[in-house]
Design an enzyme around this catalytic site. Sequence first.
Site, PDB file in Angstrom:
ATOM      1  N   HIS A 232       0.800  -1.212  -0.132  1.00  0.00           N
ATOM      2  CA  HIS A 232       0.007  -0.012  -0.019  1.00  0.00           C
ATOM      3  C   HIS A 232       0.962   1.175  -0.070  1.00  0.00           C
ATOM      4  O   HIS A 232       2.151   1.027   0.316  1.00  0.00           O
ATOM      5  CB  HIS A 232      -0.777   0.031   1.147  1.00  0.00           C
ATOM      6  CG  HIS A 232       0.114   0.358   2.612  1.00  0.00           C
ATOM      7  ND1 HIS A 232       0.548  -0.971   2.948  1.00  0.00           N
ATOM      8  CD2 HIS A 232       0.331   1.242   3.346  1.00  0.00           C
ATOM      9  CE1 HIS A 232       1.325  -0.454   4.054  1.00  0.00           C
ATOM     10  NE2 HIS A 232       0.788   0.878   4.543  1.00  0.00           N
ATOM     11  N   HIS A 288       4.636   0.030  -0.247  1.00  0.00           N
ATOM     12  CA  HIS A 288       5.423  -0.714   0.785  1.00  0.00           C
ATOM     13  C   HIS A 288       4.562  -1.680   1.547  1.00  0.00           C
ATOM     14  O   HIS A 288       3.362  -1.647   1.256  1.00  0.00           O
ATOM     15  CB  HIS A 288       6.180   0.277   1.725  1.00  0.00           C
ATOM     16  CG  HIS A 288       5.344   1.005   2.202  1.00  0.00           C
ATOM     17  ND1 HIS A 288       4.756   2.359   1.879  1.00  0.00           N
ATOM     18  CD2 HIS A 288       4.839   0.983   3.788  1.00  0.00           C
ATOM     19  CE1 HIS A 288       3.672   2.736   2.766  1.00  0.00           C
ATOM     20  NE2 HIS A 288       3.814   2.007   3.916  1.00  0.00           N
TER      21      HIS A 288
END
Length: 355
Positions: A232, A288
Amino acid sequence: MVEVERVESLAKSGIKSIPTEYIRPKEELESINDVFQEEKKEDGPQVPTIDLQNIESEDETIREKCIEDLKKAAMDWGVMHLINHGIPVELMERMKKAGEEFFGLPVEEKEKYANDQAKGKIQGYGSKLANNASGQLEWEDYFFHLVYPEDKRDLSLWPKIPSDYIEATSEYAKCLRSLATKIFKALSIGLCLSPDHLEKEVGGLEELLLQMKINYYPKCPQPELALGVEAHTDVSALTFILHNMVPGLQLFYEGKWVIAKCVPDSIVMHIGDTLEILSNGKFKSILHRGLVNTEKVRISWAVFCEPPKDKIVLKPLPEMVSVETPSKFPPRTFAQHIEHKLFRNKQEELVPEKK
């Protein structure tokens, strides 16, 4: 309230294989590797480390060099390790110790602080509910609460045990708020704006909210099949992260997943979507995720600096838009941006990308 099975309870139950709802889709599994082996790699790109020692130096040349380094990392990576950030290491350790002690309590004790997402009560102790089309779950429990401004906090929701939790967390939030001002100022100067421009755009001292999420990732019997947090980008303006020196944060950089090494006494800082929008994409909000492992519990303390949900319309600043660089983002409030992301994620799940 819906009964939710905590990941910690599942991990401690002695299971050898994880339930199917925690197993990631096939295309994701190909890129999930051993986190400790990944951290040892010396080759390839590494998350930059930015020394903030001179961010307010009297010497203009030295100060400008520090601001330039910060700006470059924000544009290239959108994530960095901050060192010499001005927050006392003893305070960081105190706050981490308090969080670890809270998560060390029996699950029944922590349940007294349980949130109730179905009723919109998002603050408190929780685990991710299956709110996506695939019913996918993440290998983590968490504690989420607003920590600044002080007049907007609800201390009745904060852990009473350990006794130092409220004081240590409050003090840390106050220090972090000052650090955020320094960062906003430096990034504004980096974009050739007035020093207070970005901070005003995200709500200033009165309206910018600091929300803390303590992420607790239990040991996982099959870490090669699960994620602590799925891929996300953060919706915040800035996110500051402490952790217990167990690796797990991975960044998607130049088409590959790169593990963030553990840098002692540093704070990891992410540029969030909010600053990416205001800068018209000059600053990067990086994709990430969080890996888990069989050997060690990982805990991280993420503080999201967020604009007020409905008061401000987020769009690229006029100074960032030109004929050559037209606006990349439509105007939306922060709440609308979150809704848009949730809707888009659901659409992607319903119509899978062709590989």
